[in-house]
Motif scaffolding. Structure first.
Motif: not given
Ligand SMILES: NC(=O)c1ccc[n+]([C@@H]2O[C@H](COP(=O)([O-])OP(=O)(O)OC[C@H]3O[C@@H](n4cnc5c(N)ncnc54)[C@H](O)[C@@H]3O)[C@@H](O)[C@H]2O)c1
Ligand SMILES: [Zn+2]
Length: 343
Positions: A6-8, A31-33, A50-55, A71-76, A94-96, A203-205
């Motif tokens: 997810t979040g690909a 990825d929900a893009m 293109v899939v929203d994983i809340r669905d 599972h990488q998808a998230a709002v960050v 909710y998505a998780t 993950y750290h920075n």
């Molecule tokens: N970037 C960092 O420094 C960092 C640090 C710690 C943890 N993380 C974690 O790593 C993961 C990836 O982060 P990133 O930096 O690549 O962010 P990013 O915003 O580049 O990627 C997240 C992706 O998730 C997708 N997404 C969000 N909600 C979705 C949903 N409901 N269904 C499907 N796709 C969805 C977005 O469209 C996006 O492409 C996240 O879980 C984030 O919390 C990132």
């Protein structure tokens, strides 16, 4: 293995996708893009649906025959204000929850979860006289006087940073951090309930090519990079001696591959870090020097909520997952000085 990723399309997910394919795994990428991450109307990468994983209805057929979910998808990001809370709760928690329910329905028992150092809140501190202590919050008087270190709650002396191990208490300090901590809690309870395995990778920075540009949601490395690109000198808060761990996105991808292939049972969390602590001033200096630009400016300004130090202990990931970061941040940041950023 057959892996649902997810979040690909994200900064980290796209690199994880390549690393999984290179390691010979069969990847189903979704990825929900989100427009907030990619801008309006962005196209997904090839092979990414293109899939929203809340669905749940969209997710269920994709989980057939999946051995493990990555599972990488998230709002960050740190967010702007409380108006971001529903977005974090929806896309992260909710998505998780939907994903975990559909994994259960499909009989998929293994989850690699992208977690974050933000679950710790702040780092670990040690008083020369009293050992490990939970330091006092920094006072305005200290910060105004340029005293940036925390103080010991017993004797008031300045405390020193120590490595944060995975069993440190979880104390989220932002809405985003609360949502990442809740993801871990849901996943942990799920693993108990279904007998599944969860590897939460904190993950750290993270930095590297295609990191998003400077937004209220991006990390400090991207902020410095964006400042340099627009001809400004990076401005470093406090005295610049804040310690962090900067881990390259290639190493984060490698950690995901290692976790996917590890034999872990139940819930386990791992710091994903370089193991080579670096100060924020050093980060800015590496970027400026690599580009041949003027050195950063240390402003002495502060934001009262900022974390002074947070530095990860890499030992558990090395021991259990066999993961050791390959990229030294001093080399990786020099390369990052010229790397493409995501618009
Ligand atoms: N970037 C960092 O420094 C960092 C640090 C710690 C943890 N993380 C974690 O790593 C993961 C990836 O982060 P990133 O930096 O690549 O962010 P990013 O915003 O580049 O990627 C997240 C992706 O998730 C997708 N997404 C969000 N909600 C979705 C949903 N409901 N269904 C499907 N796709 C969805 C977005 O469209 C996006 O492409 C996240 O879980 C984030 O919390 C990132
Ligand atoms: Zn003390």
């Amino acid at each position: 293995m057959r892996v649902l990723l997810t979040g690909a399309a994200g900064f980290i997910g796209a690199r994880v996708s390549e690393a999984l394919c290179d390691a010979g795994h069969d990847v189903v990428a979704v990825d929900a893009m989100l427009a907030t991450a990619h801008g309006p109307g962005a196209e997904p990468p090839p092979e990414c649906r293109v899939v929203d994983i809340r669905d749940a209805a969209a997710l269920a057929p994709l989980l057939k025959g999946i051995d493990v979910v990555c599972h990488q998808a998230a709002v960050v990001g740190a967010g702007v204000n409380a108006a971001d809370a529903p977005s974090y709760a929806g896309h992260n928690d909710y998505a998780t929850a939907v994903l975990l329910a559909e994994m259960f329905a499909a009989g998929c028992q293994r989850l690699v979860l992208a977690s974050s150092m933000v679950v710790y809140g702040q780092g670990r501190y040690d008083c020369a006289e009293h050992g490990l202590v939970d330091p006092l919050p920094r006072t305005r008087a200290d910060l105004d006087a340029g005293i940036f270190e925390h103080r010991c709650p017993i004797c008031g002396a300045a405390v020193s940073w120590r490595l944060v191990p995975e069993d440190a208490p979880l104390r989220p300090r932002s809405l985003y951090a609360a949502s990442k901590t809740a993801q871990e809690h849901y996943a942990c309870a799920w693993s108990d309930a279904v007998g599944g395995a969860v590897m939460a990778l904190r993950y750290h920075n993270v930095y590297g090519p295609y990191m998003p540009r400077d937004t209220p949601y991006s990390g400090v490395a991207a902020i410095f990079r964006s400042e340099l690109e627009s001809g400004d000198v990076p401005r470093v808060f406090e005295d610049g001696r804040q310690m962090r761990d900067f881990v390259h996105v290639d190493d984060v991808a490698a950690a995901n591959v290692a976790a996917l292939e590890a034999s872990v049972e139940g819930f386990a969390a791992f710091n994903v870090c370089s193991g080579r602590p670096i100060s924020i001033l050093e980060v800015a200096t590496e970027l400026c020097e690599a580009r041949g630009d003027a050195p950063p400016v240390v402003t002495g300004q502060y934001r009262s909520g900022d974390v002074r130090h947070i530095v990860a202990d890499p030992a558990r990931a090395a021991e259990v997952l066999g993961f050791r970061a390959a990229v030294d941040p001093r080399d990786g940041l020099r390369e990052f000085a010229f790397a493409p950023l995501r618009a």
